[in-house]
Write a protein that holds these residues in place. Structure first.
Motif, PDB file in Angstrom:
ATOM      1  N   MET A 160      34.865 -11.025  -1.199  1.00 44.96           N
ATOM      2  CA  MET A 160      34.363 -11.422  -2.518  1.00 44.96           C
ATOM      3  C   MET A 160      32.873 -11.857  -2.463  1.00 44.96           C
ATOM      4  SD  MET A 160      36.480 -12.157  -4.945  1.00 44.96           S
ATOM      5  CE  MET A 160      38.098 -11.880  -5.160  1.00 44.96           C
ATOM      6  N   ALA A 161      32.322 -11.646  -0.996  1.00 42.80           N
ATOM      7  CA  ALA A 161      30.884 -11.660  -0.708  1.00 42.80           C
ATOM      8  C   ALA A 161      30.112 -10.457  -1.364  1.00 42.80           C
ATOM      9  CB  ALA A 161      30.581 -11.947   0.678  1.00 42.80           C
ATOM     10  N   GLU A 162      30.690  -9.264  -1.420  1.00 44.21           N
ATOM     11  CA  GLU A 162      30.060  -8.110  -1.976  1.00 44.21           C
ATOM     12  C   GLU A 162      29.649  -8.302  -3.211  1.00 44.21           C
ATOM     13  OE1 GLU A 162      32.123  -4.245  -1.701  1.00 44.21           O
ATOM     14  OE2 GLU A 162      32.993  -5.064   0.406  1.00 44.21           O
ATOM     15  N   THR A 163      28.560  -7.606  -3.750  1.00 43.02           N
ATOM     16  CA  THR A 163      28.038  -7.700  -5.119  1.00 43.02           C
ATOM     17  C   THR A 163      28.306  -6.326  -5.881  1.00 43.02           C
ATOM     18  OG1 THR A 163      26.052  -9.182  -4.465  1.00 43.02           O
ATOM     19  CG2 THR A 163      25.784  -7.960  -6.520  1.00 43.02           C
ATOM     20  N   ASP A 164      29.118  -6.406  -6.827  1.00 44.94           N
ATOM     21  CA  ASP A 164      29.356  -5.044  -7.424  1.00 44.94           C
ATOM     22  C   ASP A 164      28.400  -4.715  -8.568  1.00 44.94           C
ATOM     23  OD1 ASP A 164      30.790  -3.045  -8.599  1.00 44.94           O
ATOM     24  OD2 ASP A 164      32.492  -4.086  -9.031  1.00 44.94           O
ATOM     25  N   PRO A 165      27.825  -3.616  -8.232  1.00 44.90           N
ATOM     26  CA  PRO A 165      26.663  -3.430  -9.324  1.00 44.90           C
ATOM     27  C   PRO A 165      27.284  -3.317 -10.762  1.00 44.90           C
ATOM     28  CG  PRO A 165      26.642  -1.784  -7.426  1.00 44.90           C
ATOM     29  CD  PRO A 165      27.820  -2.671  -7.107  1.00 44.90           C
ATOM     30  N   LYS A 166      28.426  -2.960 -11.081  1.00 42.28           N
ATOM     31  CA  LYS A 166      29.002  -2.727 -12.232  1.00 42.28           C
ATOM     32  C   LYS A 166      29.075  -4.180 -12.572  1.00 42.28           C
ATOM     33  CE  LYS A 166      32.715  -0.779 -15.361  1.00 42.28           C
ATOM     34  NZ  LYS A 166      33.633   0.198 -15.118  1.00 42.28           N
ATOM     35  N   SER A 167      29.535  -5.147 -12.037  1.00 41.51           N
ATOM     36  CA  SER A 167      29.431  -6.660 -12.292  1.00 41.51           C
ATOM     37  C   SER A 167      28.164  -7.092 -12.685  1.00 41.51           C
ATOM     38  CB  SER A 167      30.278  -7.460 -11.514  1.00 41.51           C
ATOM     39  OG  SER A 167      31.776  -7.049 -11.155  1.00 41.51           O
ATOM     40  N   VAL A 168      27.329  -6.847 -11.749  1.00 43.93           N
ATOM     41  CA  VAL A 168      25.828  -7.310 -12.101  1.00 43.93           C
ATOM     42  C   VAL A 168      25.444  -6.711 -13.522  1.00 43.93           C
ATOM     43  CG1 VAL A 168      23.537  -7.327 -11.461  1.00 43.93           C
ATOM     44  CG2 VAL A 168      25.392  -7.664  -9.904  1.00 43.93           C
ATOM     45  N   GLN A 169      25.647  -5.307 -13.760  1.00 43.61           N
ATOM     46  CA  GLN A 169      25.161  -4.780 -14.929  1.00 43.61           C
ATOM     47  C   GLN A 169      25.961  -5.509 -16.182  1.00 43.61           C
ATOM     48  OE1 GLN A 169      26.045  -0.728 -14.361  1.00 43.61           O
ATOM     49  NE2 GLN A 169      24.348  -0.347 -12.805  1.00 43.61           N
ATOM     50  N   ASP A 170      27.190  -5.566 -15.823  1.00 49.27           N
ATOM     51  CA  ASP A 170      27.765  -6.344 -17.137  1.00 49.27           C
ATOM     52  C   ASP A 170      27.437  -7.922 -17.242  1.00 49.27           C
ATOM     53  OD1 ASP A 170      29.563  -4.200 -17.134  1.00 49.27           O
ATOM     54  OD2 ASP A 170      31.203  -5.096 -16.170  1.00 49.27           O
ATOM     55  N   LEU A 171      27.240  -8.509 -16.332  1.00 46.55           N
ATOM     56  CA  LEU A 171      26.481  -9.979 -16.349  1.00 46.55           C
ATOM     57  C   LEU A 171      25.200  -9.853 -17.058  1.00 46.55           C
ATOM     58  CD1 LEU A 171      26.812 -12.851 -15.810  1.00 46.55           C
ATOM     59  CD2 LEU A 171      25.957 -12.465 -13.567  1.00 46.55           C
TER      60      LEU A 171
END
Length: 64
Positions: free
Chosen positions: A1-12
């Protein structure tokens, strides 16, 4: 869960931008409503003054 998913960051990021846009739209709507209320109050005041002036100028025996 420590990874930053670029898609999640883009969605956020997209979600935050959407929220900010909605807030700005609502703020502009509130400002427009305030302006309309002021204009309506001014018109009512003007109508009241004109109405009183019109009553004073109109003869009482206008029916006929």
């Amino acid at each position: 869960m420590a990874e930053t998913d670029p898609k999640s960051v883009q969605d956020l990021t997209a979600m935050v931008q959407t929220l900010l846009q909605q807030m700005q739209d609502k703020f502009q709507t509130i400002c427009r409503i305030d302006d309309l209320e002021k204009n309506i109050a001014d018109l009512m005041t003007q109508a009241g003054v004109e109405e009183l002036e019109g009553e004073n100028k109109t003869p009482a025996s206008n029916k006929g």
